[in-house]
Scaffold this motif. Sequence first.
Motif, mmCIF file in Angstrom:
data_model
loop_
_atom_site.group_PDB
_atom_site.id
_atom_site.type_symbol
_atom_site.label_atom_id
_atom_site.label_comp_id
_atom_site.label_asym_id
_atom_site.label_seq_id
_atom_site.Cartn_x
_atom_site.Cartn_y
_atom_site.Cartn_z
ATOM 1 N N ILE A 1 7.877 -10.838 -3.765
ATOM 2 C CA ILE A 1 9.142 -11.355 -3.331
ATOM 3 C C ILE A 1 10.156 -10.440 -3.956
ATOM 4 O O ILE A 1 11.327 -10.320 -3.285
ATOM 5 C CB ILE A 1 9.164 -12.730 -3.415
ATOM 6 C CG1 ILE A 1 9.300 -13.258 -5.083
ATOM 7 C CG2 ILE A 1 8.241 -13.652 -2.681
ATOM 8 C CD1 ILE A 1 9.662 -14.326 -5.472
ATOM 9 N N GLY A 2 10.229 -9.990 -5.105
ATOM 10 C CA GLY A 2 11.338 -9.234 -5.842
ATOM 11 C C GLY A 2 11.296 -8.022 -5.135
ATOM 12 O O GLY A 2 12.479 -7.552 -4.733
ATOM 13 N N LEU A 3 10.228 -7.402 -4.848
ATOM 14 C CA LEU A 3 10.074 -6.017 -3.999
ATOM 15 C C LEU A 3 10.891 -6.225 -2.613
ATOM 16 O O LEU A 3 11.641 -5.290 -2.169
ATOM 17 C CB LEU A 3 9.199 -5.265 -3.911
ATOM 18 C CG LEU A 3 8.409 -5.001 -5.230
ATOM 19 C CD1 LEU A 3 6.829 -4.557 -5.196
ATOM 20 C CD2 LEU A 3 9.235 -3.595 -5.826
ATOM 21 N N TYR A 4 10.220 -7.087 -1.803
ATOM 22 C CA TYR A 4 10.645 -7.340 -0.385
ATOM 23 C C TYR A 4 12.037 -7.852 -0.180
ATOM 24 O O TYR A 4 12.818 -7.459 0.721
ATOM 25 C CB TYR A 4 9.816 -8.171 0.235
ATOM 26 C CG TYR A 4 8.708 -7.236 1.021
ATOM 27 C CD1 TYR A 4 8.565 -6.167 0.925
ATOM 28 C CD2 TYR A 4 7.721 -7.844 1.768
ATOM 29 C CE1 TYR A 4 7.526 -5.243 1.383
ATOM 30 C CE2 TYR A 4 6.983 -7.261 2.437
ATOM 31 C CZ TYR A 4 6.641 -5.735 2.442
ATOM 32 O OH TYR A 4 5.768 -5.075 3.254
ATOM 33 N N THR A 5 12.553 -8.683 -1.174
ATOM 34 C CA THR A 5 14.069 -9.192 -1.298
ATOM 35 C C THR A 5 14.776 -7.903 -1.110
ATOM 36 O O THR A 5 15.995 -7.864 -0.094
ATOM 37 C CB THR A 5 14.392 -9.997 -2.162
ATOM 38 O OG1 THR A 5 13.431 -11.077 -2.453
ATOM 39 C CG2 THR A 5 15.841 -10.251 -2.237
ATOM 40 N N MET A 6 14.585 -6.923 -1.716
ATOM 41 C CA MET A 6 15.683 -5.667 -2.036
ATOM 42 C C MET A 6 15.365 -4.925 -0.648
ATOM 43 O O MET A 6 16.387 -3.985 -0.113
ATOM 44 C CB MET A 6 15.295 -4.881 -3.186
ATOM 45 C CG MET A 6 16.022 -5.555 -4.400
ATOM 46 S SD MET A 6 17.654 -6.460 -4.103
ATOM 47 C CE MET A 6 18.616 -4.908 -3.781
#
Length: 201
Positions: A97-102
Amino acid sequence: MLYFVVDILGTVAFAISGVLVAMEKKLDLFGVFIIAFVTAVGGGTLRDLLIGNTPVGWMQTPVYLFVILATVIVAILFVNQLKHFRKSLFLFDTIGIGLYTMVGIEKGISAELLPVMCIALGTITASFGGVIRDILCNEIPVIFRKEVYATVCILGGTIYFILIQFPIDETFAYIAAIAAIIIMRLVAVKFRISLPNIYRS
């Protein structure tokens, strides 16, 4: 290049989380691949459809299919090692979720959307692969449970847009937002921080 690397890492992280859920549900090999696939590309597919970016990302290049297939094979081969980490599913989901949010926010910026819309797009990208995964595996999606999930995506996206207002390297702001999302979710779960429950016992 940074955007592409983050996208691939997010794909790997979500594919592994999909494999772990599917194997927990004792699905066959095809079922494991499908769950890993929809977990990895579900949010991005919805994002691309919302902004009219068609064919959607994973249809434009075979890289994502190959990455997911390779990830599924490696995850299955080393599933016993992964199971030694009791919270491996949570960890990979959090990294995802950290990577895909950005990734979603970057897509929104490219589409010249307002910051609030970019954050919404980032949250959708990060959350909805997991929603599809959980629904297919007959679970209540994590995003709808008491556990903090989408909230940290929104906060992380907000942090990014605040940081880029200052004279700092945009790459730093990008990486800092990813780290903030991952850390906030780890802290929230560690200390059982959650949104209020509207139901009274």
